[in-house]
Write a protein that holds these residues in place. Structure first.
Motif, short mmCIF file in Angstrom:
data_model
loop_
_atom_site.label_atom_id
_atom_site.label_comp_id
_atom_site.label_asym_id
_atom_site.label_seq_id
_atom_site.Cartn_x
_atom_site.Cartn_y
_atom_site.Cartn_z
N UNK A 290 0.87 -1.38 0.34
CA UNK A 290 0.29 0.32 -0.02
C UNK A 290 1.05 1.29 0.02
N UNK A 291 2.28 1.38 0.64
CA UNK A 291 2.92 2.47 0.88
C UNK A 291 3.01 2.68 -0.06
N UNK A 292 3.80 1.67 -1.08
CA UNK A 292 4.78 1.71 -2.40
C UNK A 292 3.54 2.13 -3.61
N UNK A 293 2.21 2.47 -4.19
CA UNK A 293 1.78 1.38 -4.67
C UNK A 293 1.44 0.56 -5.78
N UNK A 294 1.74 -0.24 -5.05
CA UNK A 294 1.98 -1.67 -5.40
C UNK A 294 1.20 -1.28 -6.58
N UNK A 295 1.23 -2.25 -7.99
CA UNK A 295 0.12 -1.64 -9.26
C UNK A 295 -0.37 -2.96 -9.80
N UNK A 296 -1.15 -3.60 -8.25
CA UNK A 296 -1.27 -4.98 -8.39
C UNK A 296 -2.51 -5.46 -7.39
N UNK A 297 -3.05 -5.92 -7.43
CA UNK A 297 -4.53 -6.41 -6.44
C UNK A 297 -4.34 -7.37 -5.65
N UNK A 298 -4.01 -7.11 -4.20
CA UNK A 298 -3.23 -7.80 -2.89
C UNK A 298 -4.70 -8.40 -1.92
N UNK A 299 -4.58 -9.83 -1.33
CA UNK A 299 -5.82 -9.54 -0.40
C UNK A 299 -4.97 -10.35 0.55
N UNK A 300 -5.19 -10.30 1.85
CA UNK A 300 -4.71 -10.68 2.84
C UNK A 300 -6.17 -10.74 3.63
#
Length: 487
Positions: A290-300
C-alpha cells in the motif's frame, strides 16, 4: 508502531567531514582502493584509514564487515567505520554493510560516493536499527539519524521510496510478533490492522456471528476455549486492473497457543506469543504494497484466535466441520493452526478466486528440526509459482527450501470417523501438515504453504535484525508481488 530510523540522502561534501559528529562510515573495496571520501577521511586521521586497510585484519573481512577506529584524531566523530564492500555489491552485501554500521548509537553518516546501491545500504541500516522497547520502563537510547552522502541524492531518494515502504512493513511485522498476548489479543490485533486504512487498504473485520454464518466451524473450534473472540480480518489493496484476480495471502494468527487440552510443556510456552507470526507477515506485506502503491491487487486474510484450555475448549477426539464441508477429527488440539488456515484459505478462494494463494504459519516444530532457524519450509502444488517465490526469497536473502508432498503422505491423515484427522503422527510432521492444508486448496488455485516456525523469531542477532522478531517474508513476498503480479 515503532518508528523507523530517519534516513536522508545528501550530496557528498568533503569539506564538512572533519566536523561531523556521531559515526562516519567509509566504504573500501577489497583491493584497498580508497575513493574520494575515504581519502579525505584518511588525510584527516593522518593515514589511519590507509593503515587499517593495509593490515592483515582488513584482508580477512567479508563483504559488509568493518574495522572501527574509535575517537579518531583530526575528526569530531566518535568513530570511523571502515567497511569492506565490492565496487558493485549485491543487494545482500549492500544491506549487510548498512546493517553493520547501524549497530552503534548516535548519528551515522555513510560516504557512499557514486555507488548505485546506496538505497539498499540505507535499508540495511534501517532494518538493523530496529528495537522493540514498548514495555521497558527506562527509556532506551533511540538510534540516531542516518545520512547517506552520495553523488546523486535525487536518484538515491527515488530508489529509497520503495525501500522505505518495505522497512515500514518489516517493522509492523516485528512489532506484532514482539507484543505479549495480554497486550495483543484478538481484539487489539484487529484494531491495529484497521489502522492500515490510513495507507489505503480496505479492511473488514468478520466477527464470530459472521464466521458462524459462513460455516467456519474449524476455525471457531480453536478459539472456543478462550474469552477472546475469534475474528477474521480481510485486507484488500486494489492497485491493479479492476478485474484482475488478486494474489491472496493467508496468515495464521494464534495470538497465544497453550496447546489447548493437549497442553504444551511449561518450559518455553512463553514463546507462543509469536504463534501469530504468519498473520504478522501478511499484515506487513499489506502495509508495504500500500505504501509503495504497488500496481497489483493483493488480498490479506488473517484468522485471529487464542488457543486456551477451559470447560468450553475443543477436546481431542472431537469432530469439527470446516467451511468447505469436510469433517476433521481432532487428534491433538495443539495442531490448531491448520484448523484456522483451512477455513481462512477456503474463504479466500470462495470470495476472491485468486490468481495465486500463499499461506504463512508458524505451523510445526518439525520444521525447526528439519531446517533449523535458517530457512522456511516451502510446499506447493504449482512449480512455476514455487520457483518464482524461491527466486524472490533468494534475491532478498531470506532463506527458503522446498519440501515434497504426495499421496503417500496424504494417507497418514486419513481418519476412521471423519474425512481427515488433523495430525498424521511424528513421521514427516511438516509435510503431513501441508497435506492437510492441501485438501482445502481448489484444483485451479496455484498455492504455496510457508511454514515459518523457525524463522519468524530467533534467539540471536542476525545480519539485519536484533535478537527476536525478524520480519522474515515481507521482503520476499513484496518482491514476488512486484515480479509476478504487478501490471
Amino acid at each position: 508502531m515503532t518508528r523507523p530510523v530517519a534516513v536522508t540522502f545528501a550530496e557528498t561534501d568533503l569539506d564538512t567531514l572533519a566536523d561531523l559528529e556521531g559515526r562516519v562510515a567509509v566504504l573500501v573495496e577489497e583491493s584497498g582502493r580508497l575513493d574520494a571520501g575515504a581519502r579525505r577521511v584518511n588525510r584527516l586521521t593522518k593515514g589511519a584509514v590507509a593503515r587499517a586497510v593495509e593490515s592483515p585484519r582488513f584482508a580477512k573481512l567479508k563483504p559488509g564487515e568493518a574495522i572501527t577506529l574509535a575517537w579518531p584524531t583530526g575528526m569530531a566523530a566518535e568513530a570511523v567505520e571502515i567497511v569492506s564492500l565490492p565496487r558493485r555489491p549485491s543487494v545482500a552485501e549492500a544491506r549487510k554493510a548498512g546493517a553493520r554500521v547501524a549497530r552503534g548509537e548516535g548519528a551515522l553518516t555513510v560516504l557512499a560516493g557514486n555507488r548505485r546501491n546506496a538505497a539498499e545500504l540505507a535499508l540495511g541500516a534501517a532494518l538493523r536499527a530496529y528495537a522493540f522497547t514498548e514495555h521497558k520502563g527506562e527509556e532506551a537510547p533511540a538510534p540516531g539519524p542516518v545520512t547517506v552522502m552520495v553523488s546523486d541524492p535525487s536518484a538515491a531518494e527515488a530508489a529509497w521510496v520503495p525501500c522505505a515502504a518495505r522497512v515500514e512493513g518489516v517493522y509492523l511485522t516485528r512489532d506484532l510478533v514482539s507484543e505479549p498476548a495480554n497486550i495483543l489479543n484478538t481484539i487489539q490485533f484487529a484494531e491495529r490492522l484497521e489502522g492500515l486504512r490510513d495507507a489505503g487498504v480496505e479492511v473488514e473485520v468478520l466477527e464470530e456471528p459472521d464466521l458462524e454464518k459462513l460455516g467456519m466451524g474449524s476455525l471457531l473450534s480453536v478459539g472456543q476455549g478462550s474469552a477472546a473472540p475469534s475474528k477474521v480480518v480481510v485486507m484488500q489493496w486494489k492497485g491493479g486492473a479492476k478485474d484482475a484476480a488478486p494474489l491472496a495471502l493467508v496468515g495464521k494468527g494464534v495470538v497465544f497457543d497453550t496447546g489447548g487440552i493437549s497442553l504444551k510443556p511449561a518450559l518455553g510456552m512463553e514463546d507462543m506469543t509469536m504463534d501469530m507470526g504468519g498473520a504478522a507477515v501478511v499484515s506487513g506485506v499489506m502495509r508495504t504494497v500500500a505504501l509503495r502503491k504497488a500496481k497489483a491487487n493483493v488480498v490479506g486474510i488473517v484468522g485471529l484466535v487464542e488457543n486456551m484450555p477451559s470447560g468450553t475448549a475443543m477436546r481431542p477426539g472431537d469432530v469439527v466441520t470446516s467451511m468447505k464441508g469436510d469433517t476433521i477429527e481432532v487428534i491433538n488440539t495443539d495442531a490448531e493452526g491448520r484448523l484456522v488456515l483451512a477455513d481462512a484459505m477456503w474463504y479466500a478462494q470462495e470470495r476472491f478466486k485468486p490468481a495465486g494463494m500463499i499461506d504463512l504459519a508458524t505451523l510445526t516444530g518439525a520444521m525447526i528440526i528439519a531446517l533449523g532457524h535458517e530457512k522456511a519450509g516451502v510446499f506447493s502444488n504449482d512449480d512455476k509459482l514455487a520457483a518464482a517465490f524461491l527466486k524472490a526469497a533468494e534475491a532478498e536473502d531470506e532463506g527458503a527450501w522446498r519440501l515434497p508432498m504426495g499421496d503417500a503422505y496424504d494417507e497418514l491423515i486419513k481418519s476412521d470417523i471423519a474425512d481427515m484427522k488433523n495430525v498424521g503422527g511424528r513421521t514427516a510432521g511438516s509435510i503431513t501438515a501441508a497435506q492437510f492444508l492441501g485438501r482445502f486448496v481448489k484444483e485451479e488455485t496455484p498455492w504455496i504453504h510457508l511454514d515459518i516456525a523457525g524463522v519468524a523469531r530467533v534467539g540471536k542477532d542476525t545480519a539485519l535484525a536484533p535478537k527476536g522478531a525478524t520480519g522474515w517474508g515481507v521482503l520476499a513476498l513484496d518482491r514476488l508481488v512486484a515480479d509476478r503480479f504487478e501490471d
